[in-house]
Design an enzyme around this catalytic site. Structure first.
Site, short mmCIF file in Angstrom:
data_model
loop_
_atom_site.label_atom_id
_atom_site.label_comp_id
_atom_site.label_asym_id
_atom_site.label_seq_id
_atom_site.Cartn_x
_atom_site.Cartn_y
_atom_site.Cartn_z
N GLU A 1 1.04 -1.14 0.21
CA GLU A 1 -0.37 -0.12 0.24
C GLU A 1 1.22 0.74 0.00
OE1 GLU A 1 -0.89 2.92 0.47
OE2 GLU A 1 -2.07 3.08 2.01
N GLU B 1 4.16 8.13 -5.46
CA GLU B 1 4.84 7.27 -4.42
C GLU B 1 5.79 6.20 -5.18
OE1 GLU B 1 4.01 5.89 -0.66
OE2 GLU B 1 2.42 8.22 -0.25
#
Length: 390
Positions: free
Chosen positions: A172, A181
């Site tokens: 995640e 990210e």
């Protein structure tokens, strides 16, 4: 059987090459041998010496403290997020399942896998401080016999660190922008080096959306024309129509302000984390957008949806109305729009039923993107954008 224990060994120079191709480095990560890396500044160095700082915080990297307090607590309290992962894991974890998690943070998802009966779980975390806390969480739940935490970046992980190739890869590592990210790059790296063809990647699918919106509340805090009879429009010279800004940094939740979607959602890209690569997303894409309502498109609103089996995790404002933690950890992103490249920004005005051509340009690592309205030709047809692109 529990995973093999390994000390944090000397880094291979190939690890550096891998990490240097990935744009995002998580807060507090230890990357002393990576090109251009600067050690994180201790929190105490950012605080006036007359202000007391608890010992527990003094030498912790300031970027990590900021990140944990900015979104980690909200993330861990996002019940719908947690349920999404738990329900997907429940469908794929058995007593014969080995699980690898990258970007483990607090260790919560690894603990879920262990709770569901996984044979072994290896949790990889780049921050030394977070890795220590994850170990404490695992000990507090009496699961150290099932879960082992490795302090390293996933780009440093080798097959020797694992009991065997994992049956499940869990992560995640999404941002407010889905790939903000470098989620795809990190998954692809592990997928290419350490997984077997049958490894289940959780979650598997993700789609990044954009939609032009009219929002007077946003317009009032991001622009100015004047006050009473005073002309202040030249301040608009400095309006940033390039950067993507998180809604929470404007101090707003999109589902708590009035706005109108002026078109159907634009699917910027779709990712299958089990097979997609960075280059599957073109550096430049064009989208024909039909206005379903008339109005001024003050901004492009960005959100994403991640899916696995029948389960969905979404940052669409319609889906976060009752999920305050979701909006505080991710929320949505916004880019102000400009119809031209003139000395002052020009409003983007939509007419119902009319077609508009938008160009989307991506950074090399696909982490950053920019939406631009292409101008009309003399006969009223849309033309290619002429802005600076590479």
């Amino acid at each position: 059987m529990p995973p093999k224990q390994h000390r944090h060994q000397k880094k291979d120079k190939n690890d550096n090459a891998l990490q240097n191709t990935i744009g995002f480095v998580p807060p507090g990560a230890t990357l002393a041998s990576v090109s251009g890396y600067r050690p994180p500044d201790a929190f105490v160095n950012r605080i006036d010496r007359n202000i007391p700082v608890p010992a527990r915080l003094r030498h912790t990297p300031v970027s990590l403290i900021e990140a944990v307090n900015d979104f980690h607590y909200a993330m861990m309290n996002d019940e719908e997020r947690n349920n999404f992962y738990y329900e997907v894991l429940k469908k794929h974890v058995t007593p014969e399942t080995g699980v690898l998690e990258i970007g483990a943070g607090s260790g919560l998802l690894s603990l879920m896998a262990a709770k569901l009966g996984a044979k072994w779980v290896v949790a990889v975390e780049g921050s030394e401080e977070l890795a220590k806390l994850a170990r404490e969480n695992i000990r507090a739940n009496n699961m150290e016999h099932q879960v082992k935490v490795l302090h390293m970046m996933s780009t440093e992980l080798k097959s020797k660190h694992l009991p065997e190739p994992p049956d499940v890869l869990l992560s995640e590592i999404f941002g407010t922008m889905m790939l903000g990210e470098s989620a795809l790059d990190y998954v692809v790296d592990v997928r290419n080096r350490l997984l077997k063809p049958t490894t289940k990647i959780i979650p598997q699918f993700g789609t990044q959306y954009a939609v032009p919106i009219e929002c007077d509340a946003l317009h009032r805090i991001s622009s100015v024309s004047g006050w009473r009879d005073l002309d202040l429009k030249h301040m608009m010279t400095l309006q940033d129509t390039v950067s993507i800004v998180f809604a929470k940094h404007y101090g707003i939740r999109m589902n708590s302000v009035n706005f109108r979607r002026l078109s159907d959602p634009i699917e910027l890209f779709r990712v299958d984390f089990s097979s997609s690569n960075r280059n599957d997303i073109p550096r430049r894409k064009h989208f024909d957008v039909v206005a379903k309502e008339s109005g001024t498109a003050h901004a492009m609103l960005f959100y994403w949806k991640v899916t696995d089996d029948e389960f969905v995790m979404s940052t669409d404002p319609e889906d976060t109305v009752n999920n305050f933690p979701r909006d505080m950890q991710w929320g949505q992103a916004l880019q102000l729009l400009d119809a031209s490249n003139g000395p002052l920004p020009t409003p983007v005005v939509f007419t119902e039923g009319k077609n508009y051509n938008f160009e989307c340009n991506f950074s090399g690592d696909r982490v950053i993107l920019h939406m631009q309205l292409c101008p009309e030709s003399g006969n009223g047809e849309m033309t290619e954008c002429e802005g600076k692109t590479t």
